[in-house]
Every structure is written in C-alpha cells, then in structure tokens.
Design an enzyme around this catalytic site. Structure first.
Site, PDB file in Angstrom:
ATOM      1  N   ASP A   1      79.307  11.601  80.183  1.00 59.30           N
ATOM      2  CA  ASP A   1      79.040  10.262  80.731  1.00 59.30           C
ATOM      3  C   ASP A   1      79.986   9.794  81.850  1.00 59.30           C
ATOM      4  O   ASP A   1      81.204   9.941  81.728  1.00 59.30           O
ATOM      5  CB  ASP A   1      79.175   9.186  79.648  1.00 59.30           C
ATOM      6  CG  ASP A   1      78.494   9.538  78.360  1.00 59.30           C
ATOM      7  OD1 ASP A   1      77.838  10.579  78.274  1.00 59.30           O
ATOM      8  OD2 ASP A   1      78.640   8.743  77.419  1.00 59.30           O
TER       9      ASP A   1
ATOM     10  N   GLU B   1      72.975   4.349  73.005  1.00 61.42           N
ATOM     11  CA  GLU B   1      74.308   4.591  73.549  1.00 61.42           C
ATOM     12  C   GLU B   1      74.417   3.948  74.941  1.00 61.42           C
ATOM     13  O   GLU B   1      73.412   3.651  75.591  1.00 61.42           O
ATOM     14  CB  GLU B   1      74.578   6.100  73.653  1.00 61.42           C
ATOM     15  CG  GLU B   1      74.549   6.797  72.291  1.00 61.42           C
ATOM     16  CD  GLU B   1      74.929   8.275  72.350  1.00 61.42           C
ATOM     17  OE1 GLU B   1      75.656   8.715  71.470  1.00 61.42           O
ATOM     18  OE2 GLU B   1      74.488   8.987  73.264  1.00 61.42           O
TER      19      GLU B   1
HETATM   20  C1  FRU Z   1      76.809   9.465  75.243  1.00 61.02           C
HETATM   21  C2  FRU Z   1      77.959   9.579  74.262  1.00 61.02           C
HETATM   22  C3  FRU Z   1      78.585   8.219  74.008  1.00 61.02           C
HETATM   23  C4  FRU Z   1      79.986   8.553  73.600  1.00 61.02           C
HETATM   24  C5  FRU Z   1      80.285   9.767  74.443  1.00 61.02           C
HETATM   25  C6  FRU Z   1      81.154  10.775  73.774  1.00 61.02           C
HETATM   26  O1  FRU Z   1      76.520  10.641  75.909  1.00 61.02           O
HETATM   27  O2  FRU Z   1      77.530  10.163  73.045  1.00 61.02           O
HETATM   28  O3  FRU Z   1      77.900   7.427  73.070  1.00 61.02           O
HETATM   29  O4  FRU Z   1      80.868   7.506  73.837  1.00 61.02           O
HETATM   30  O5  FRU Z   1      79.032  10.364  74.766  1.00 61.02           O
HETATM   31  O6  FRU Z   1      81.498  11.804  74.663  1.00 61.02           O
END
Ligand code: FRU
Length: 511
Positions: free
Chosen positions: A26, A208
């Site tokens: 992300d 998310e």
């Molecule tokens: C989304 C996610 C988020 C989390 C991060 C962990 O892709 O699962 O919810 O904060 O990646 O790397």
C-alpha cells in the site's frame, strides 16, 4: 539464466514507482509539503515478500521521477508499521514542531507483535518529523487510539473545516466487520468517537484503507459531495482486491451515503456491477489520496497488485509497483455525480509522438502497425466508432513473430487485447495470453466494464509501462488496471476489428 540486472531491466517500470530492492504494498502517508510529494509505502526492507512491515519513503517534485530514501518508520520487536496517512500539522496542534516549523505527522497502525504486551491488537499511533520528512520519531504516548481490536487499522486523517467546526478527522476500518469508523481530535493526540459507516455494497472481503474527501460536482464549488473510498480484499469487482467508493454528504460527524445499494455483510454478487468501483481491473488496490495538495486538486495512488497473487508475481530482488498518480473529479453523468480519473501523464512534455492516424475504415481482422511503432513504454490514445463490427480495439504487447496473422481469435500468440464489444457494450482487457501468466492460477483473466458509447464512439487512453497496462475509457469514466509479464520482444501493436463497419477516428502513439 537471467541475472538480477536482466530481470530488473525486463519488468522494472519507468513511470510507476517501485522500490529499488524488496517488497512494497500500500501507498502510505501521501502528502505534499514544501513543493515535494511524499510517497511512503508498506515495505519489507529485508525481502521480496510481505513481512517486517515498515514505511518505505520516496519523494518527487512531479509525481513521475521518484527518489528513494532510507526507511522512514521501521518495524521493531514490538510492532509492525501498517498503513496510514500523514498530515502537515500547519497550526502545530500536536506540539511536535513549532509555529514556524510545523511538523509532518504520520498516523499509522501499530500491529503489535509477540514482543509487545498488546500482541495481536491493532491500534493507531503517531510518528513525527521536524525536518520535512527526512527523519522520524515515534511519539512516546503511543498508541493514541486503541479499541482493543485485532482489526482496527489504516487511519486516514485530514483537517475538517466546516459547519461543525475545525478539527482533525480520522477514518479507519474495523476490517472484519466491514465498517468505517470515524473519530475527531483537536491535536492528533486524543481522539473522540464520531460515527460508523457500513457494512454496505461490496462486503465480500475485509474492508481496508478508507479515505474521505470533498469534491465539487462539475467544478461548482457551491455544489459539493463527499467521496468515501473503501478498499476491500477479496470481493473486488474483477476478483480479489479492489476499491469501491460511495458518494454522499459529511456533516462533520456522519457520512450519509447517496449510493448505497445493499446494506448487509451477505455479499450480493448479482449487484456487484451496480456498486461504484475505482477501477475495473485486477491491479489497483489500497488507493488513497494525498493530503495538502494545493488548488483543491485530489490526487490518488493505488498499489498496482492484488493479494490473490501478489506474492507470486515474477520478481528478482524487487516486487510490485504503484499506479500512476490520478487526479479524481466528480462529474455528472445521467444526472448523478460519478468519479472520473485522469492519470498525471508522464509523457506530457517528455514524450515523442511516433504515429498519428486519422479517420479511416478498419479492415476486418488485425491491422499490424509498422515496426517502429512499438515499445514497452508507451501512451496510446485511440478513438473508435465500433458500428456493428463486434469486437473493436487494440492488440498490445504482441509477439512480432506472429504479425503475419490477421485472425483475431488465433490462439498461441503472445498479446494483451483491449477491445470494445458493440454487441455487449462492454470494454474488456484480456491478459490470458499476455506472456508469463502461469505463476498463479488466478492470474490469467479478462476484465470487463460496461461503457456507454458517446455519439457512437469509445475514447481510450492507455499507458504501457513494461509490466502494466492502465486504461482510461471515456475520459476516465471507467478505468482498468492490470499487470502483465510479456517477453521484452513482444512489443507489436495491431488494430483489431472483428467484422465490417468499424471506423478508427484517431490514433496516437507516444513514447
Ligand atoms: C492492505 C493492508 C492493510 C494493512 C497493510 C499491511 O493491503 O492489508 O489493511 O494495513 O496492508 O501491510
């Protein structure tokens, strides 16, 4: 055998950010400060798969050329540093800086690991920088917001200034409950509960990386709406990870959706196409917007990957890239606002036009373009009048050995096909024969989106960048983003028309 350098060269995108080494997911902490765009990101400093989650850091003056910096917020024996956002604390509400030197404050999720008494929980924490993002200190009072939840993450914080007052607002998720939770704060340190949104519309996976921002409709500042972005995985429109959005109002406390179709956690698959999607491809996830962009522009970046197969994509030392930055706007279509997206174009001012075709009838079959009109890194603009011709479009990243063939459906030749089908009204991107597709069973796929013709025409802008195709249809009303892993020799382009009666209105290739 390929060396690391070969593989770097083979798939490394030119205009899409990737870490020099190792894994990223992300985008985090997207913020503009003192003429610089900051891109932090989920990063494993020690490997090319997910793990040791820390915030990597890159900066750019133009959103095209990125400089990588040392890891900004590393994980430690107590916590992984999960996704979140960053703000310029202009009024120094946090006290981390001074009025003359306002701090940058990162709001991230502490995912507590076995070394912590809070092991297994997720809570929101702060880190700050008083040297414009170069070095970061964790706040000694962390976490600043703890619901004793194992799934409370991905805080997006912004400064709200409206009828209800002026304060910080945090949107985060209770991921497993498919809820967006909102909090307010005067100083980023103490947080008060505001409201909860969801579940609603797509709920086929955990929610998310939410975002919430206000935009004018059709550029009219007296008529605004709020956009609530909710990424989910799996349960995206194309399978696996995807991003949906809601349009509505926000009174400083509660988001009221005007686009909710269903309101339960029982995913209603038959309604999927009725929900609003940020992108109809497989590889645009965890998209969130920048804070503090001047002139009210709203710019977003997504992770160009999908949790279904992200760990398996071809890699040698680095894995995964970001999307191009996209400016998003609300535009009325059939009397209601929808989100349209425009890529911040890396070719503008840099590219060289190497083919322009004017209006012409398309012969049924494939019309291969000259050898010098090819490449792995291109912008292509095309406008078609499909008429009754059936599938009309472009063969991308084609195998030049097979150029002699004119049969649209001939199997075996490497290619990625973007086509509009005048019989179904759908635009599709077919990567089933795009090259290396065998690394995961869910990777070969055809993405589809219904797109109304305008005056009988479909307008397409696409960006090819070695391992990706990003398509913007009808001026960004629908987008399709997919990774592809073709041979570096597969660079041929062809125009495609299944039957008689299609017209090419215009076609431009820039490299
Ligand atoms: C989304 C996610 C988020 C989390 C991060 C962990 O892709 O699962 O919810 O904060 O990646 O790397």
């Amino acid at each position: 055998m390929n060396t690391t350098a070969d593989l770097d060269c083979r798939y490394r995108p030119k205009w899409h950010y990737s870490a020099q080494r190792n894994w990223l997911n992300d985008p985090n902490g997207l913020v503009y400060s003192n003429g610089v765009y900051h891109l932090f990101y989920q990063h494993n400093p020690d490997g090319d798969t997910w793990g040791n989650m820390s915030w990597g850091h890159a900066t750019s003056a133009d959103l095209h050329h990125w400089a990588e910096h040392p890891v900004a917020i590393p994980c430690d024996e107590q916590e992984s540093i999960y996704s979140g956002s960053a703000v310029v604390d202009v009024h120094n509400t946090s006290g981390f800086g001074t009025p003359d030197n306002p701090p940058l404050v990162a709001i991230y999720t502490s995912a507590y690991t076995s070394g912590s008494p809070l092991a297994g929980l997720q809570a929101q924490s702060l880190a700050y920088s008083t040297d414009d993002g170069t070095t970061w200190m964790k706040y000694s009072g962390n976490p600043v917001l703890d619901r004793t939840s194992a799934d409370f993450r991905d805080p997006k914080v912004f400064w709200y200034d409206g009828d209800a007052g002026s304060y910080w607002v945090m949107v985060a998720v209770e991921a497993a409950r498919r809820e967006v939770v909102l909090y307010s704060s005067p100083d980023l340190l103490s947080w008060e509960y505001l409201s909860t949104f969801g579940p609603a519309n797509a709920t086929g996976g955990v929610w998310e990386c939410p975002d919430l921002f206000e935009l004018p409709v059709d550029g009219d500042a007296s008529n605004t709406r709020w956009v609530l972005v909710v990424n989910l995985s799996p349960g995206g429109i194309a399978g696996g990870s995807g991003g949906q959005y809601f349009i509505g109002t926000f009174d400083g406390v509660t988001f009221h959706s005007e686009t909710t179709v269903t309101e339960s956690v029982q995913a209603d698959d038959t309604r999927m196409a009725d929900y609003s999607w940020l992108d109809w491809g497989r590889d645009y996830y965890a998209a969130v917007s920048f804070n503090n962009i001047p002139d009210g522009r709203r710019l977003m970046i997504g992770w160009m990957n999908n949790w279904q197969y992200a760990a398996a994509t071809p890699s040698d030392g680095w894995r995964s890239a970001m999307s191009l930055a996209r400016e998003v706007k609300l535009v009325s279509r059939s009397g209601r606002p929808v989100l349209v997206q425009e890529a911040i174009d890396p070719f503008e001012g840099h590219g060289t036009e190497n083919l322009t075709l004017g209006r012409q009838r398309l012969n049924p079959g494939l019309t291969w373009l000259p050898d010098d009109v090819s490449g792995e890194i291109l912008r292509i603009d095309a406008e078609f009048e499909p008429g009754p011709a059936g599938r009309v479009g472009i063969v991308l990243r084609g195998d030049p050995q097979r150029k002699a063939g004119s049969d649209v459906s001939s199997a075996g030749a490497e290619r990625t096909v973007l086509a509009y089908d005048s019989a179904t009204g759908e635009l599709s991107l077919d990567r089933t024969e795009s090259g290396n597709v065998g690394f995961h069973k869910t990777f070969p796929s055809v993405e589809r989106v219904a797109v109304p013709l305008e005056d009988g025409r479909i307008r397409l802008r696409m960006f090819l960048d070695r391992c990706s195709v990003e398509v913007f249809a009808q001026d960004g009303t629908a987008t399709i983003t997919d990774q592809i892993f073709p041979a570096d020799t597969s660079t041929a382009l062809a125009l495609l028309a299944e039957g008689e009666g299609a017209t090419l209105v215009s076609f431009t290739v820039v490299h």
